[in-house]
Design a protein around this motif. Structure first.
Motif, PDB file in Angstrom:
ATOM      1  N   ALA A 111      24.393 -60.592  14.852  1.00 57.26           N
ATOM      2  CA  ALA A 111      24.672 -60.897  13.447  1.00 57.26           C
ATOM      3  C   ALA A 111      23.659 -60.224  12.532  1.00 57.26           C
ATOM      4  CB  ALA A 111      24.683 -62.401  13.221  1.00 57.26           C
ATOM      5  N   ASP A 112      22.421 -60.143  12.978  1.00 50.04           N
ATOM      6  CA  ASP A 112      21.397 -59.337  12.315  1.00 50.04           C
ATOM      7  C   ASP A 112      21.255 -59.675  10.829  1.00 50.04           C
ATOM      8  OD1 ASP A 112      19.398 -57.419  12.119  1.00 50.04           O
ATOM      9  OD2 ASP A 112      20.806 -55.795  11.687  1.00 50.04           O
ATOM     10  N   HIS A 113      21.005 -60.954  10.562  1.00 51.77           N
ATOM     11  CA  HIS A 113      20.774 -61.360   9.167  1.00 51.77           C
ATOM     12  C   HIS A 113      19.710 -62.460   9.160  1.00 51.77           C
ATOM     13  CE1 HIS A 113      21.314 -62.746   5.088  1.00 51.77           C
ATOM     14  NE2 HIS A 113      22.024 -61.671   4.858  1.00 51.77           N
ATOM     15  N   PRO A 114      18.727 -62.381   8.254  1.00 49.22           N
ATOM     16  CA  PRO A 114      17.645 -63.379   8.248  1.00 49.22           C
ATOM     17  C   PRO A 114      18.112 -64.802   7.973  1.00 49.22           C
ATOM     18  CG  PRO A 114      17.535 -61.979   6.291  1.00 49.22           C
ATOM     19  CD  PRO A 114      18.517 -61.342   7.220  1.00 49.22           C
ATOM     20  N   ASN A 115      19.276 -64.958   7.375  1.00 47.65           N
ATOM     21  CA  ASN A 115      19.792 -66.300   7.097  1.00 47.65           C
ATOM     22  C   ASN A 115      20.722 -66.814   8.183  1.00 47.65           C
ATOM     23  OD1 ASN A 115      18.904 -65.257   4.336  1.00 47.65           O
ATOM     24  ND2 ASN A 115      19.358 -67.397   3.893  1.00 47.65           N
ATOM     25  N   VAL A 116      20.866 -66.057   9.253  1.00 44.07           N
ATOM     26  CA  VAL A 116      21.625 -66.512  10.430  1.00 44.07           C
ATOM     27  C   VAL A 116      20.634 -66.671  11.573  1.00 44.07           C
ATOM     28  CG1 VAL A 116      23.491 -66.028  12.048  1.00 44.07           C
ATOM     29  CG2 VAL A 116      23.691 -65.295   9.659  1.00 44.07           C
ATOM     30  N   ARG A 117      20.368 -67.928  11.931  1.00 39.07           N
ATOM     31  CA  ARG A 117      19.402 -68.211  12.984  1.00 39.07           C
ATOM     32  C   ARG A 117      20.088 -69.034  14.076  1.00 39.07           C
ATOM     33  NH1 ARG A 117      14.409 -66.674  12.127  1.00 39.07           N
ATOM     34  NH2 ARG A 117      13.407 -68.410  13.233  1.00 39.07           N
ATOM     35  N   ALA A 118      19.476 -70.063  14.584  1.00 41.58           N
ATOM     36  CA  ALA A 118      20.092 -70.783  15.701  1.00 41.58           C
ATOM     37  C   ALA A 118      19.568 -72.207  15.776  1.00 41.58           C
ATOM     38  CB  ALA A 118      19.798 -70.063  17.016  1.00 41.58           C
ATOM     39  N   MET A 119      20.297 -73.037  16.505  1.00 43.56           N
ATOM     40  CA  MET A 119      19.846 -74.395  16.764  1.00 43.56           C
ATOM     41  C   MET A 119      19.853 -74.678  18.265  1.00 43.56           C
ATOM     42  SD  MET A 119      22.869 -77.084  15.859  1.00 43.56           S
ATOM     43  CE  MET A 119      21.911 -78.352  16.668  1.00 43.56           C
ATOM     44  N   PHE A 120      19.106 -75.699  18.633  1.00 42.61           N
ATOM     45  CA  PHE A 120      19.036 -76.152  20.027  1.00 42.61           C
ATOM     46  C   PHE A 120      19.458 -77.612  20.046  1.00 42.61           C
ATOM     47  CE2 PHE A 120      16.647 -78.100  23.583  1.00 42.61           C
ATOM     48  CZ  PHE A 120      17.047 -77.281  24.632  1.00 42.61           C
ATOM     49  N   ASP A 121      20.435 -77.943  20.864  1.00 40.61           N
ATOM     50  CA  ASP A 121      20.930 -79.308  20.982  1.00 40.61           C
ATOM     51  C   ASP A 121      20.644 -79.810  22.397  1.00 40.61           C
ATOM     52  OD1 ASP A 121      22.963 -81.396  21.766  1.00 40.61           O
ATOM     53  OD2 ASP A 121      23.526 -81.198  19.667  1.00 40.61           O
TER      54      ASP A 121
ATOM     55  N   GLN B  48      22.114 -66.200  -0.979  1.00 44.59           N
ATOM     56  CA  GLN B  48      22.122 -66.479  -2.416  1.00 44.59           C
ATOM     57  C   GLN B  48      21.859 -67.956  -2.701  1.00 44.59           C
ATOM     58  OE1 GLN B  48      25.636 -64.599  -4.380  1.00 44.59           O
ATOM     59  NE2 GLN B  48      26.072 -63.820  -2.321  1.00 44.59           N
ATOM     60  N   ALA B  49      22.224 -68.820  -1.754  1.00 39.73           N
ATOM     61  CA  ALA B  49      22.045 -70.258  -1.926  1.00 39.73           C
ATOM     62  C   ALA B  49      20.779 -70.763  -1.238  1.00 39.73           C
ATOM     63  CB  ALA B  49      23.261 -71.003  -1.364  1.00 39.73           C
ATOM     64  N   ASN B  50      20.018 -69.854  -0.627  1.00 41.47           N
ATOM     65  CA  ASN B  50      18.801 -70.215   0.105  1.00 41.47           C
ATOM     66  C   ASN B  50      19.106 -71.217   1.219  1.00 41.47           C
ATOM     67  OD1 ASN B  50      16.041 -69.940   0.611  1.00 41.47           O
ATOM     68  ND2 ASN B  50      15.509 -71.723  -0.641  1.00 41.47           N
ATOM     69  N   ILE B  51      20.190 -70.948   1.927  1.00 38.69           N
ATOM     70  CA  ILE B  51      20.629 -71.796   3.042  1.00 38.69           C
ATOM     71  C   ILE B  51      20.559 -70.991   4.335  1.00 38.69           C
ATOM     72  CG2 ILE B  51      22.663 -72.884   4.087  1.00 38.69           C
ATOM     73  CD1 ILE B  51      23.443 -73.840   1.307  1.00 38.69           C
ATOM     74  N   VAL B  52      20.083 -71.632   5.386  1.00 37.78           N
ATOM     75  CA  VAL B  52      20.054 -71.019   6.707  1.00 37.78           C
ATOM     76  C   VAL B  52      21.266 -71.491   7.501  1.00 37.78           C
ATOM     77  CG1 VAL B  52      18.838 -70.952   8.918  1.00 37.78           C
ATOM     78  CG2 VAL B  52      17.551 -70.779   6.774  1.00 37.78           C
ATOM     79  N   LEU B  53      21.985 -70.556   8.086  1.00 39.86           N
ATOM     80  CA  LEU B  53      23.085 -70.876   8.991  1.00 39.86           C
ATOM     81  C   LEU B  53      22.529 -70.925  10.414  1.00 39.86           C
ATOM     82  CD1 LEU B  53      25.859 -68.496   7.576  1.00 39.86           C
ATOM     83  CD2 LEU B  53      25.372 -70.872   6.933  1.00 39.86           C
TER      84      LEU B  53
ATOM     85  N   ARG C 163      29.517 -76.110  -0.780  1.00 37.82           N
ATOM     86  CA  ARG C 163      29.382 -77.569  -0.724  1.00 37.82           C
ATOM     87  C   ARG C 163      27.955 -77.967  -0.342  1.00 37.82           C
ATOM     88  NH1 ARG C 163      34.486 -76.083   0.367  1.00 37.82           N
ATOM     89  NH2 ARG C 163      36.191 -77.453  -0.353  1.00 37.82           N
ATOM     90  N   ALA C 164      27.394 -77.264   0.634  1.00 38.74           N
ATOM     91  CA  ALA C 164      26.020 -77.561   1.046  1.00 38.74           C
ATOM     92  C   ALA C 164      25.035 -77.274  -0.088  1.00 38.74           C
ATOM     93  CB  ALA C 164      25.664 -76.745   2.290  1.00 38.74           C
ATOM     94  N   HIS C 165      25.269 -76.198  -0.794  1.00 42.59           N
ATOM     95  CA  HIS C 165      24.399 -75.841  -1.920  1.00 42.59           C
ATOM     96  C   HIS C 165      24.467 -76.896  -3.014  1.00 42.59           C
ATOM     97  CE1 HIS C 165      22.087 -73.434  -4.656  1.00 42.59           C
ATOM     98  NE2 HIS C 165      23.085 -73.296  -5.493  1.00 42.59           N
ATOM     99  N   ALA C 166      25.671 -77.411  -3.269  1.00 44.39           N
ATOM    100  CA  ALA C 166      25.830 -78.457  -4.282  1.00 44.39           C
ATOM    101  C   ALA C 166      25.050 -79.701  -3.899  1.00 44.39           C
ATOM    102  CB  ALA C 166      27.312 -78.793  -4.451  1.00 44.39           C
ATOM    103  N   MET C 167      24.889 -79.938  -2.615  1.00 50.70           N
ATOM    104  CA  MET C 167      24.152 -81.094  -2.123  1.00 50.70           C
ATOM    105  C   MET C 167      22.663 -80.800  -1.996  1.00 50.70           C
ATOM    106  SD  MET C 167      25.268 -83.434   1.139  1.00 50.70           S
ATOM    107  CE  MET C 167      24.344 -82.497   2.349  1.00 50.70           C
ATOM    108  N   ASP C 168      22.290 -79.525  -2.214  1.00 46.69           N
ATOM    109  CA  ASP C 168      20.910 -79.077  -2.091  1.00 46.69           C
ATOM    110  C   ASP C 168      20.445 -79.097  -0.643  1.00 46.69           C
ATOM    111  OD1 ASP C 168      18.699 -77.938  -3.278  1.00 46.69           O
ATOM    112  OD2 ASP C 168      17.687 -79.843  -3.632  1.00 46.69           O
ATOM    113  N   ALA C 169      21.368 -78.838   0.283  1.00 48.21           N
ATOM    114  CA  ALA C 169      21.026 -78.788   1.702  1.00 48.21           C
ATOM    115  C   ALA C 169      20.331 -77.473   2.034  1.00 48.21           C
ATOM    116  CB  ALA C 169      22.284 -78.951   2.553  1.00 48.21           C
ATOM    117  N   SER C 170      19.506 -77.494   3.065  1.00 50.26           N
ATOM    118  CA  SER C 170      18.746 -76.306   3.449  1.00 50.26           C
ATOM    119  C   SER C 170      19.318 -75.603   4.676  1.00 50.26           C
ATOM    120  CB  SER C 170      17.294 -76.700   3.737  1.00 50.26           C
ATOM    121  OG  SER C 170      17.231 -77.688   4.764  1.00 50.26           O
ATOM    122  N   VAL C 171      20.092 -76.325   5.494  1.00 45.23           N
ATOM    123  CA  VAL C 171      20.602 -75.789   6.757  1.00 45.23           C
ATOM    124  C   VAL C 171      22.051 -76.219   6.945  1.00 45.23           C
ATOM    125  CG1 VAL C 171      20.385 -75.850   9.284  1.00 45.23           C
ATOM    126  CG2 VAL C 171      18.324 -75.848   7.864  1.00 45.23           C
ATOM    127  N   ILE C 172      22.876 -75.304   7.449  1.00 42.40           N
ATOM    128  CA  ILE C 172      24.200 -75.657   7.969  1.00 42.40           C
ATOM    129  C   ILE C 172      24.197 -75.299   9.447  1.00 42.40           C
ATOM    130  CG2 ILE C 172      26.687 -75.307   7.871  1.00 42.40           C
ATOM    131  CD1 ILE C 172      26.376 -74.369   5.002  1.00 42.40           C
TER     132      ILE C 172
END
Length: 293
Positions: A180-190, A149-154, A103-112
């Motif tokens: 998790a050890d994956h370049p597309n799994v990072r983190a956020m700060f709230d 594959q969708a160029n999205i960062v989690l 769904r995020a890819h369909a919207m062209d989102a970069s981050v979930i």
């Protein structure tokens, strides 16, 4: 003698989370996005639910038309809990995350972003266990491979103790992301959750910075940023010193969407959403300029 031109610092793009109006994706969000663009926002953040991919594709097309980028936020429930002892539920967690990525890819989102490392407001009645971190990390790694594959960062999120038990602090979140050890799994700060759980913001931001990809600018009461007691100078100064240039997205809540508000225990209005959007944008730009170097 010629001199080199002065270069301007790369400031973080500024986004606004439309959960202040609705958790439901629909064309009703289009005029909201239009007004956010006029205020000066670079993008919007929306909630991912179970609607069809086409709904997200249509909203993404509208955003591109008006010149806005997008990010997404999501949660998982007990039926798709990555830390569950049940292999079937963990399998469902991965399926759910893959659906969100579609769904995020369909919207062209970069981050979930969001607390999808474990089920929201679901407690085991004990402290987090090492095997729970291991199970969550396994699911996140697999989801990260799909997101690649969708160029999205989690960007999983640490929540306060009243909404989550697995990850409350940046120390815990950093450990999980590294597992998790994956370049597309990072983190956020709230900033809202950190206000409850962290001793000092600069140390917390330094801790998570090696994997930081998303920041929620959220006041202590979930109203207009700058109106409360979040240590904003510490926040913006530290992010500037570390040369953070990812999203700074305002997340504020209202009772506009009653079902969503009830689900997260929002029982009163903090500020009108347009007050948050307009004054919050001015506040972020002022703080970015103050600490730009």
């Amino acid at each position: 003698m010629s001199t080199l031109p002065l270069t301007q610092p790369s400031l973080s793009p500024v986004g606004f989370n439309v959960l202040a109006w609705s958790a439901v994706m629909s064309e009703k969000l289009n005029p909201i996005a239009d007004r956010l663009k006029k205020i000066g926002y670079d993008g919007v953040e929306c909630f991912i639910d179970n609607q069809g991919v086409d709904t997200y594709r249509q909203f993404g097309a509208h955003l591109r038309q008006v010149g806005l980028q997008s990010t997404c936020v999501m949660v998982v429930g007990p039926d798709e809990n990555p830390v569950s002892e049940s292999a079937k539920i963990r399998e469902q967690a991965l399926i759910y995350l893959k659906g969100a990525i579609d769904r995020a890819h369909a919207m062209d989102a970069s981050v979930i972003c969001g607390p999808f490392h474990s089920a929201f407001a679901t407690f085991s009645r004990r402290e987090p266990q090492q095997d729970e971190y291991a199970r969550s990390a396994e699911v996140l790694h697999a989801a990260g491979e799909y997101a690649k594959q969708a160029n999205i960062v989690l960007a999983p999120e640490a929540l306060n103790r009243f909404e989550c038990y697995l990850c409350n602090t940046m120390d815990q979140l950093l450990d999980l992301v590294r597992r998790a050890d994956h370049p597309n799994v990072r983190a956020m700060f709230d900033t809202h959750h950190a206000n409850i759980e962290e001793k000092r913001f600069p140390e917390a931001i330094h801790t998570i910075f090696p994997v930081l990809s998303h920041v929620h600018i959220s006041e202590n009461d979930r109203g207009t940023p700058g109106d409360g007691h979040i240590p904003w100078d510490d926040t913006f100064r530290t992010l500037a010193e570390l040369k953070y240039n990812g999203w700074m997205t305002i997340e504020a809540f209202t009772r506009n969407d009653v079902d969503f508000a009830n689900s997260i225990n929002v029982w009163r209005e903090y500020n009108d959403p347009w007050d948050v959007a307009e004054n919050g944008f001015t506040f972020i730009k002022k703080m970015q300029a103050q600490y730009a170097s």
